[in-house]
Design a protein around this motif. Structure first.
Motif, PDB file in Angstrom:
ATOM      1  N   GLY A   1      -8.000  26.331  14.952  1.00  0.00           N
ATOM      2  CA  GLY A   1      -9.180  26.606  15.760  1.00  0.00           C
ATOM      3  C   GLY A   1      -9.466  25.430  16.685  1.00  0.00           C
ATOM      4  O   GLY A   1      -8.902  24.345  16.516  1.00  0.00           O
ATOM      5  N   GLU A   2     -10.349  25.666  17.641  1.00  0.00           N
ATOM      6  CA  GLU A   2     -10.709  24.621  18.610  1.00  0.00           C
ATOM      7  C   GLU A   2     -12.238  24.529  18.709  1.00  0.00           C
ATOM      8  O   GLU A   2     -12.849  25.086  19.612  1.00  0.00           O
ATOM      9  N   PRO A   3     -12.857  23.813  17.770  1.00  0.00           N
ATOM     10  CA  PRO A   3     -14.311  23.673  17.767  1.00  0.00           C
ATOM     11  C   PRO A   3     -14.723  22.430  18.549  1.00  0.00           C
ATOM     12  O   PRO A   3     -14.553  21.303  18.076  1.00  0.00           O
ATOM     13  N   VAL A   4     -15.246  22.586  19.731  1.00  0.00           N
ATOM     14  CA  VAL A   4     -15.566  21.398  20.507  1.00  0.00           C
ATOM     15  C   VAL A   4     -16.665  21.706  21.509  1.00  0.00           C
ATOM     16  O   VAL A   4     -16.793  22.834  21.986  1.00  0.00           O
ATOM     17  N   VAL A   5     -17.513  20.734  21.763  1.00  0.00           N
ATOM     18  CA  VAL A   5     -18.363  20.711  22.948  1.00  0.00           C
ATOM     19  C   VAL A   5     -17.849  19.552  23.797  1.00  0.00           C
ATOM     20  O   VAL A   5     -17.763  18.418  23.313  1.00  0.00           O
ATOM     21  N   GLU A   6     -17.485  19.842  25.033  1.00  0.00           N
ATOM     22  CA  GLU A   6     -16.922  18.820  25.894  1.00  0.00           C
ATOM     23  C   GLU A   6     -17.887  17.631  26.002  1.00  0.00           C
ATOM     24  O   GLU A   6     -19.019  17.775  26.429  1.00  0.00           O
ATOM     25  N   GLY A   7     -17.401  16.465  25.582  1.00  0.00           N
ATOM     26  CA  GLY A   7     -18.233  15.270  25.604  1.00  0.00           C
ATOM     27  C   GLY A   7     -19.017  15.034  24.328  1.00  0.00           C
ATOM     28  O   GLY A   7     -19.695  14.009  24.204  1.00  0.00           O
ATOM     29  N   ARG A   8     -18.931  15.964  23.384  1.00  0.00           N
ATOM     30  CA  ARG A   8     -19.645  15.811  22.106  1.00  0.00           C
ATOM     31  C   ARG A   8     -18.721  16.148  20.941  1.00  0.00           C
ATOM     32  O   ARG A   8     -19.145  16.713  19.933  1.00  0.00           O
ATOM     33  N   SER A   9     -17.447  15.768  21.060  1.00  0.00           N
ATOM     34  CA  SER A   9     -16.476  16.152  20.034  1.00  0.00           C
ATOM     35  C   SER A   9     -16.797  15.540  18.678  1.00  0.00           C
ATOM     36  O   SER A   9     -16.617  16.181  17.636  1.00  0.00           O
ATOM     37  N   LYS A  10     -17.274  14.308  18.664  1.00  0.00           N
ATOM     38  CA  LYS A  10     -17.567  13.661  17.382  1.00  0.00           C
ATOM     39  C   LYS A  10     -18.749  14.328  16.683  1.00  0.00           C
ATOM     40  O   LYS A  10     -18.781  14.441  15.449  1.00  0.00           O
ATOM     41  N   THR A  11     -19.717  14.770  17.457  1.00  0.00           N
ATOM     42  CA  THR A  11     -20.866  15.465  16.887  1.00  0.00           C
ATOM     43  C   THR A  11     -20.449  16.799  16.276  1.00  0.00           C
ATOM     44  O   THR A  11     -20.848  17.148  15.156  1.00  0.00           O
ATOM     45  N   VAL A  12     -19.635  17.559  17.011  1.00  0.00           N
ATOM     46  CA  VAL A  12     -19.168  18.848  16.499  1.00  0.00           C
ATOM     47  C   VAL A  12     -18.258  18.643  15.294  1.00  0.00           C
ATOM     48  O   VAL A  12     -18.297  19.421  14.333  1.00  0.00           O
ATOM     49  N   LYS A  13     -17.463  17.598  15.330  1.00  0.00           N
ATOM     50  CA  LYS A  13     -16.586  17.300  14.190  1.00  0.00           C
ATOM     51  C   LYS A  13     -17.399  17.158  12.905  1.00  0.00           C
ATOM     52  O   LYS A  13     -17.025  17.695  11.855  1.00  0.00           O
ATOM     53  N   SER A  14     -18.525  16.477  12.974  1.00  0.00           N
ATOM     54  CA  SER A  14     -19.383  16.312  11.790  1.00  0.00           C
ATOM     55  C   SER A  14     -19.931  17.652  11.322  1.00  0.00           C
ATOM     56  O   SER A  14     -20.023  17.910  10.118  1.00  0.00           O
ATOM     57  N   ALA A  15     -20.289  18.527  12.279  1.00  0.00           N
ATOM     58  CA  ALA A  15     -20.815  19.850  11.911  1.00  0.00           C
ATOM     59  C   ALA A  15     -19.738  20.692  11.234  1.00  0.00           C
ATOM     60  O   ALA A  15     -20.016  21.413  10.265  1.00  0.00           O
ATOM     61  N   VAL A  16     -18.500  20.623  11.728  1.00  0.00           N
ATOM     62  CA  VAL A  16     -17.397  21.358  11.100  1.00  0.00           C
ATOM     63  C   VAL A  16     -17.175  20.854   9.679  1.00  0.00           C
ATOM     64  O   VAL A  16     -17.024  21.651   8.730  1.00  0.00           O
ATOM     65  N   GLU A  17     -17.160  19.550   9.512  1.00  0.00           N
ATOM     66  CA  GLU A  17     -16.953  18.979   8.178  1.00  0.00           C
ATOM     67  C   GLU A  17     -18.050  19.426   7.224  1.00  0.00           C
ATOM     68  O   GLU A  17     -17.768  19.763   6.052  1.00  0.00           O
ATOM     69  N   GLU A  18     -19.271  19.454   7.681  1.00  0.00           N
ATOM     70  CA  GLU A  18     -20.382  19.872   6.827  1.00  0.00           C
ATOM     71  C   GLU A  18     -20.226  21.327   6.392  1.00  0.00           C
ATOM     72  O   GLU A  18     -20.416  21.657   5.218  1.00  0.00           O
ATOM     73  N   LEU A  19     -19.880  22.201   7.328  1.00  0.00           N
ATOM     74  CA  LEU A  19     -19.724  23.617   6.995  1.00  0.00           C
ATOM     75  C   LEU A  19     -18.568  23.840   6.030  1.00  0.00           C
ATOM     76  O   LEU A  19     -18.686  24.623   5.070  1.00  0.00           O
ATOM     77  N   LEU A  20     -17.461  23.176   6.259  1.00  0.00           N
ATOM     78  CA  LEU A  20     -16.303  23.370   5.392  1.00  0.00           C
ATOM     79  C   LEU A  20     -16.505  22.737   4.021  1.00  0.00           C
ATOM     80  O   LEU A  20     -16.214  23.344   2.982  1.00  0.00           O
ATOM     81  N   ASP A  21     -17.025  21.523   3.989  1.00  0.00           N
ATOM     82  CA  ASP A  21     -17.175  20.819   2.708  1.00  0.00           C
ATOM     83  C   ASP A  21     -18.238  21.458   1.824  1.00  0.00           C
ATOM     84  O   ASP A  21     -18.103  21.469   0.597  1.00  0.00           O
ATOM     85  N   THR A  22     -19.301  21.953   2.416  1.00  0.00           N
ATOM     86  CA  THR A  22     -20.400  22.481   1.606  1.00  0.00           C
ATOM     87  C   THR A  22     -20.287  23.970   1.324  1.00  0.00           C
ATOM     88  O   THR A  22     -21.010  24.490   0.479  1.00  0.00           O
ATOM     89  N   TYR A  23     -19.356  24.637   2.011  1.00  0.00           N
ATOM     90  CA  TYR A  23     -19.290  26.082   1.785  1.00  0.00           C
ATOM     91  C   TYR A  23     -17.867  26.648   1.745  1.00  0.00           C
ATOM     92  O   TYR A  23     -17.475  27.295   0.778  1.00  0.00           O
ATOM     93  N   LEU A  24     -17.047  26.426   2.786  1.00  0.00           N
ATOM     94  CA  LEU A  24     -15.851  27.239   2.965  1.00  0.00           C
ATOM     95  C   LEU A  24     -14.658  26.825   2.118  1.00  0.00           C
ATOM     96  O   LEU A  24     -13.847  27.681   1.743  1.00  0.00           O
ATOM     97  N   VAL A  25     -14.486  25.549   1.835  1.00  0.00           N
ATOM     98  CA  VAL A  25     -13.352  25.151   1.005  1.00  0.00           C
ATOM     99  C   VAL A  25     -13.475  25.814  -0.363  1.00  0.00           C
ATOM    100  O   VAL A  25     -14.516  25.743  -1.016  1.00  0.00           O
ATOM    101  N   GLY A  26     -12.405  26.479  -0.772  1.00  0.00           N
ATOM    102  CA  GLY A  26     -12.404  27.229  -2.025  1.00  0.00           C
ATOM    103  C   GLY A  26     -12.694  28.707  -1.861  1.00  0.00           C
ATOM    104  O   GLY A  26     -12.529  29.486  -2.809  1.00  0.00           O
ATOM    105  N   GLU A  27     -13.111  29.133  -0.665  1.00  0.00           N
ATOM    106  CA  GLU A  27     -13.452  30.534  -0.413  1.00  0.00           C
ATOM    107  C   GLU A  27     -12.243  31.326   0.081  1.00  0.00           C
ATOM    108  O   GLU A  27     -11.280  30.779   0.616  1.00  0.00           O
ATOM    109  N   ASP A  28     -12.324  32.644  -0.062  1.00  0.00           N
ATOM    110  CA  ASP A  28     -11.319  33.569   0.439  1.00  0.00           C
ATOM    111  C   ASP A  28     -11.446  33.640   1.964  1.00  0.00           C
ATOM    112  O   ASP A  28     -12.495  34.034   2.483  1.00  0.00           O
ATOM    113  N   PRO A  29     -10.415  33.278   2.738  1.00  0.00           N
ATOM    114  CA  PRO A  29     -10.543  33.259   4.196  1.00  0.00           C
ATOM    115  C   PRO A  29     -10.670  34.637   4.823  1.00  0.00           C
ATOM    116  O   PRO A  29     -11.048  34.754   5.995  1.00  0.00           O
TER     117      PRO A  29
END
Length: 383
Positions: free
Chosen positions: A30-58
């Motif tokens: 996937g390509e989750p990005v806001v141009e010029g705010r990649s580090k901010t979006v990166k943190s949001a992706v990590e939060e969603l995956l770490d707190t919910y999606l890892v371990g789930e049925d894709p």
């Protein structure tokens, strides 16, 4: 099967790639990005995956989308919706690979065999557009897009309007009437200047006028529309079907441009496009981004009856260090012929990422931010 791990790669020129791996070894990108705010979006992706999606049925994509969106009391906006978008793209890539089918087959099947694309000319401050237009048309493109103005005052001079009209006139004279030319105002233009500019550009038959006013002022589109018959396009800075709802109800937009990496991904943009169809509005997804975002756009475009044309970033002025094809193992998947790209038939998003090259480029320092423009008096101008 369940999600076991993920990795994020910030790569030049300004993109963020997400790799999601499942327990059976299937990989989705996937390509989750806001141009010029990649580090901010990166943190949001990590939060969603770490707190919910890892371990789930894709495979439970709709349920995951609803959980990521509605599971937080505060929702919407560019950061969260871009994080969801990239994750959603990766989940669809996994699902397509699991069933051995392109994503568009899982969304109802193709509504076309190929998709028209347009090519950018000029830069942030448009110049040499006639020469560039001729080069791109000679290369086979039948549709172009250019910025309409550089920075512009809230009430600017007749010379500023004449300069914008002259640029479009020069391009039109260079390429003739068989080529479509979109003009992007980029939200730089105030309502009174937009009314004057759309009237001045109309004699040269723009394909559309894009973002004639800022998203904060979409209620002004009706007044701008009264001064032109040129189709009005907008939507790259709207992030959900709820953001688009009022735009459709007002009835002044002719072409919407949701971004597959900003507006909730494949799941949400398919719904936005279906809403648009009910209001007789066409779709041309925004995509000055990388290959995963483009692949996601093409998968959705393939099955939309109201898809008009697709933006793509080959040779765009932002791509100074890397271009859209550099990260693909097989760049021919986006081979443009006669102004079109064929609908791919490989599973998932239809592309193979060159992971070794991604890892190599991820070692570079990527810190792209859009310029901050200022007027002659020192005040901040819209970029």
């Amino acid at each position: 099967m369940h999600i076991t791990e993920y990795e994020l790669f910030e790569v030049p020129p300004r993109w963020l790639f997400l790799k999601v791996t499942t327990s059976d070894g299937t990989v989705g990108w996937g390509e989750p990005v806001v141009e010029g705010r990649s580090k901010t979006v990166k943190s949001a992706v990590e939060e969603l995956l770490d707190t919910y999606l890892v371990g789930e049925d894709p495979a439970r994509i709709e349920d995951h989308w609803q959980t990521m969106y509605r599971g937080g009391f505060y929702r919407g906006g560019p950061i969260l919706m871009s994080a969801i978008a990239g994750i959603d793209q990766a989940l669809w890539d996994i699902k397509g690979k699991t069933y051995g089918a392109p994503v568009y087959e899982l969304l109802g099947g193709a509504a076309r065999d190929r998709l028209r694309v347009y090519q950018w000319i000029g830069g942030d401050e448009p110049s040499d557009v006639a020469d560039q237009a001729r080069q791109k048309v000679d290369a086979g493109f039948t549709a172009l897009k250019m910025n309409g103005t550089p920075e512009i005052e809230r009430l600017d001079s007749p010379a500023a309007i004449e300069a914008a009209a002259d640029r479009l006139r020069e391009v039109r004279e260079e390429v003739g009437d068989e080529v479509d030319i979109g003009v992007d105002f980029h939200g730089r233009v105030s309502k009174p200047m937009a009314k004057r500019l759309v009237a001045a550009l109309e004699p040269y038959d723009p394909f559309f006028i894009e973002e004639p006013v800022l998203p904060e002022h979409l209620d002004d589109l009706g007044e701008v529309a009264q001064h032109t018959t040129v189709p009005i396009a907008t939507g790259e800075r709207l992030y959900s079907r709820w953001d688009f709802k009022g735009l459709f109800e007002d009835g002044h937009v002719d072409l919407i441009q949701p971004d597959l990496s900003h507006a909730g991904g494949i799941t949400e943009v398919k719904k936005i496009a279906s809403m648009a169809e009910a209001y007789d509005v066409a779709v041309a997804p925004h995509c000055p981004l990388g290959p995963i975002a483009l692949a996601s756009c093409v998968q959705v475009d393939a099955c939309l009856p109201n898809a008009l044309i697709q933006e793509q970033s080959l040779d765009i002025h932002y791509n100074e260090t890397n271009d859209v094809l550099d990260y693909l193992a097989d760049p021919s998947v986006f081979e443009y012929r006669d102004g079109y790209v064929d609908i791919p038939d490989d599973p998932g998003l239809g592309i193979e990422i060159d992971e070794e090259y991604v890892r190599d480029r991820a070692g570079e320092d990527v810190d792209w931010h859009n310029p901050v423009w200022r007027h002659d008096d020192g005040s901040v101008a819209e970029w």
